[in-house]
Design a protein around this motif. Structure first.
Motif: not given
Length: 195
Positions: A12-15, A17-27
């Protein structure tokens, strides 16, 4: 799960898409913290990782101290601080490295295939990755030497099996002289499984 959460966050970060990137990074960060909090047994000098599901006393809410090759995963995947990399690898090479490679666990119980004397390809791979990461982080070449020793012992056992049977098998006896004398578990020895 940590590995997938981290991978999805990175994608998601590479694409962009900051919102799902942050969600999965937090997980991934929460799971990594939980692994370091609940799956590490002992202190940072002499301790090691244990699996929460199999190696924990749920009544006591703490690891049992049961030593299995599950310990290599947090080190191999980069979840472990340097001190814990060193202590976990020390535990691994001192207690789990046998004449045919790394033994799955130190417990020998009838009909338990994830115990002694069995070693699995995945155990060898995780040990190799953990030792390599620890060598990189510390600059200490002894971990590379242990990496080579573990590989050589496992390869010799596999050559012995292949010479005798003409095939690869899912696990082998890494403790005794005959790698085909395995501890059966819930099913008979499988050809090629986990390779």
């Amino acid at each position: 799960l940590w590995e997938y959460e981290d991978l999805i966050a990175s994608a998601h970060e590479r694409a962009g898409r900051s919102v799902p990137a942050r969600e999965f990074r937090d997980k991934a960060e929460r799971r990594g913290s939980a692994i370091n909090k609940y799956c590490y047994y002992g202190d940072d000098i002499t301790g090691f990782y244990s699996s929460f599901l199999f190696d924990s006393d749920f009544k006591q809410g703490a690891p049992t101290g049961f030593s299995s090759m599950n310990m290599a995963y947090p080190v191999a995947r980069g979840l472990s601080p340097v001190e814990r990399c060193i202590s976990t690898c020390r535990q691994m090479v001192t207690h789990h490295l046998k004449q045919g490679g790394y033994v799955a666990s130190l417990i020998k119980v009838d009909r338990i295939q994830w115990g002694s004397p069995n070693g699995w390809p995945s155990d060898q791979d995780e040990a190799d990755e953990a030792l390599g990461r620890t060598a990189f982080l510390t600059g200490d070449t002894k971990w590379q030497r242990y990496q080579k020793i573990g590989r050589n012992r496992w390869e010799k056992a596999q050559i012995k099996i292949f010479s005798a049977t003409g095939k690869m098998v899912e696990k082998c006896n890494v403790v005794g002289p005959d790698p085909l004398e395995v501890m059966d578990g819930e099913y008979p020895l499988q050809d090629g499984f986990l390779w």
